[in-house]
Design a protein around this motif. Structure first.
Motif, PDB file in Angstrom:
ATOM      1  N   GLN A 148      20.342  64.874 -21.927  1.00 43.16           N
ATOM      2  CA  GLN A 148      21.652  64.847 -22.671  1.00 43.16           C
ATOM      3  C   GLN A 148      21.298  64.398 -24.183  1.00 43.16           C
ATOM      4  N   ILE A 149      21.937  65.087 -25.143  1.00 43.73           N
ATOM      5  CA  ILE A 149      21.723  64.892 -26.207  1.00 43.73           C
ATOM      6  C   ILE A 149      23.391  64.712 -26.950  1.00 43.73           C
ATOM      7  N   ALA A 150      23.239  63.958 -28.027  1.00 41.46           N
ATOM      8  CA  ALA A 150      24.695  63.743 -28.646  1.00 41.46           C
ATOM      9  C   ALA A 150      24.056  63.588 -30.225  1.00 41.46           C
ATOM     10  N   VAL A 151      24.700  64.268 -31.139  1.00 40.35           N
ATOM     11  CA  VAL A 151      24.395  64.212 -32.644  1.00 40.35           C
ATOM     12  C   VAL A 151      25.801  63.863 -33.198  1.00 40.35           C
ATOM     13  N   HIS A 152      25.891  62.901 -34.321  1.00 35.26           N
ATOM     14  CA  HIS A 152      26.974  62.817 -35.077  1.00 35.26           C
ATOM     15  C   HIS A 152      26.645  63.263 -36.496  1.00 35.26           C
ATOM     16  N   ALA A 153      27.436  63.939 -37.454  1.00 32.78           N
ATOM     17  CA  ALA A 153      27.269  64.243 -38.810  1.00 32.78           C
ATOM     18  C   ALA A 153      27.998  63.113 -39.582  1.00 32.78           C
ATOM     19  N   THR A 154      27.513  62.480 -40.495  1.00 30.29           N
ATOM     20  CA  THR A 154      28.265  61.513 -41.331  1.00 30.29           C
ATOM     21  C   THR A 154      27.961  61.661 -42.829  1.00 30.29           C
ATOM     22  N   ARG A 155      29.042  61.330 -43.330  1.00 30.09           N
ATOM     23  CA  ARG A 155      29.099  61.666 -44.755  1.00 30.09           C
ATOM     24  C   ARG A 155      28.537  60.160 -45.283  1.00 30.09           C
ATOM     25  N   LEU A 156      27.514  60.025 -46.267  1.00 29.69           N
ATOM     26  CA  LEU A 156      26.905  58.424 -46.318  1.00 29.69           C
ATOM     27  C   LEU A 156      27.494  57.781 -47.392  1.00 29.69           C
ATOM     28  N   ASP A 157      28.599  58.293 -48.246  1.00 28.39           N
ATOM     29  CA  ASP A 157      29.232  57.604 -49.097  1.00 28.39           C
ATOM     30  C   ASP A 157      30.475  56.820 -48.461  1.00 28.39           C
ATOM     31  N   THR A 158      31.068  57.373 -47.504  1.00 26.45           N
ATOM     32  CA  THR A 158      32.120  56.848 -46.972  1.00 26.45           C
ATOM     33  C   THR A 158      31.901  56.555 -45.530  1.00 26.45           C
ATOM     34  N   PHE A 159      30.900  57.093 -44.938  1.00 25.03           N
ATOM     35  CA  PHE A 159      30.339  56.832 -43.535  1.00 25.03           C
ATOM     36  C   PHE A 159      31.617  57.492 -42.409  1.00 25.03           C
ATOM     37  N   GLU A 160      32.094  58.373 -43.143  1.00 30.33           N
ATOM     38  CA  GLU A 160      33.280  59.411 -42.208  1.00 30.33           C
ATOM     39  C   GLU A 160      32.634  60.261 -41.268  1.00 30.33           C
ATOM     40  N   LYS A 161      32.842  60.375 -40.076  1.00 27.90           N
ATOM     41  CA  LYS A 161      32.418  61.117 -39.180  1.00 27.90           C
ATOM     42  C   LYS A 161      32.856  62.511 -39.463  1.00 27.90           C
ATOM     43  N   ILE A 162      32.367  63.611 -39.662  1.00 25.45           N
ATOM     44  CA  ILE A 162      32.652  65.064 -40.211  1.00 25.45           C
ATOM     45  C   ILE A 162      32.148  65.894 -38.866  1.00 25.45           C
ATOM     46  N   GLY A 163      31.631  65.282 -38.010  1.00 21.36           N
ATOM     47  CA  GLY A 163      31.249  66.455 -36.836  1.00 21.36           C
ATOM     48  C   GLY A 163      30.600  65.678 -35.735  1.00 21.36           C
TER      49      GLY A 163
END
Length: 259
Positions: free
Chosen positions: A32-47
């Motif tokens: 199983q794999i999980a990947v989160h994309a995160t903006r590093l300025d706000t740490f908002e999860k974008i995907g």
């Protein structure tokens, strides 16, 4: 007339976690794999991306292992050998072979989807600001990521998306940040901290431990640890100036974490 001010590129990181059929990336399967994309300025999860990986066999990859040459006749057939799916590893992650056969995708398809996910969540930026990986004991997961992309023949495509360098032997590795090391930098002065497991760091950092019984939960918790430690680094005189960084929430169910 002054030139218009250029906006700074948005930095993105991919938090990564694998569940596997064992500890050796050379012979153990990705399950199983999980990947989160995160903006590093706000740490908002974008995907987010997650998938089970269907059972697959071993495949000889150039440069991965040294195999002694043997003479074979044209009538000899190579029997397919399954990747390792150790009972203890499957039990630990609560993943069964039936689940992998029913819900898993071929590893080549998963690699293609992960690559496209990373491309879709990477803003235009210079090479020295391309995304990097974040993970808890991320060297373990990086080995399985390389296995998956080598198996799918997409390593050269991955190089175009992530920052990384070649080692002494000419093998490319993506750049990564390990939350265990970040936690040791931030917490090693505390007398009661003698372990840097994910749940222990969450407890010491005041992070509610969200747990959804799969790799996606580990990724959420790992990203939250990175967010809290980043906020500490950005503080001035003990005070953080700026908006609070985003913390992910997820359903709780698992009682343990792998690392």
């Amino acid at each position: 007339m002054a030139a218009p001010k250029e906006e700074s590129p948005v930095l993105v990181a991919f938090t990564l976690d694998f569940e596997t059929g064992g500890l050796k990336c050379q012979t153990s399967a990705c399950t199983q794999i999980a990947v989160h994309a995160t903006r590093l300025d706000t740490f908002e999860k974008i995907g987010t991306y997650q998938s089970y990986i269907a059972p697959y066999n071993r495949k000889e990859i150039a440069g991965a292992t040294k195999k002694r040459k043997t003479l074979k006749s044209k009538y000899d057939n190579d029997d397919a050998v399954s990747m390792d799916y150790e009972a203890r590893a499957l039990e630990y992650s609560a993943i069964t072979m039936d689940m992998l056969e029913s819900y898993g995708k071929p590893i080549e398809i998963v690699a293609q989807e992960v690559l496209q996910f990373m491309i879709d969540n990477t803003p235009k930026c210079p090479k020295n600001m391309k995304p990097f990986l974040i993970g808890q004991h991320i060297a373990f997961d990086e080995g399985f990521l390389c296995q998956m992309f080598e198996y799918a023949g997409l390593m050269n495509e991955l190089k175009k998306v992530l920052r990384g360098d070649e080692d002494f032997y000419g093998n490319w590795h993506p750049l990564y940040v390990d939350t265990i090391v970040l936690g040791q930098l931030a917490l090693c002065h505390l007398p009661n901290v003698n372990s840097y497991k994910l749940e222990i760091m969450c407890e010491n950092l005041g992070i509610e431990l969200d747990d959804a019984h799969d790799a996606d939960a580990d990724v959420s918790a790992t990203t939250n640890v990175a967010a809290v430690l980043t906020q500490r680094m950005r503080s001035i005189g003990g005070e953080y100036e700026g908006e609070e960084l985003a913390i992910s929430k997820a359903e709780k169910s698992r009682k343990h974490f792998k690392i």
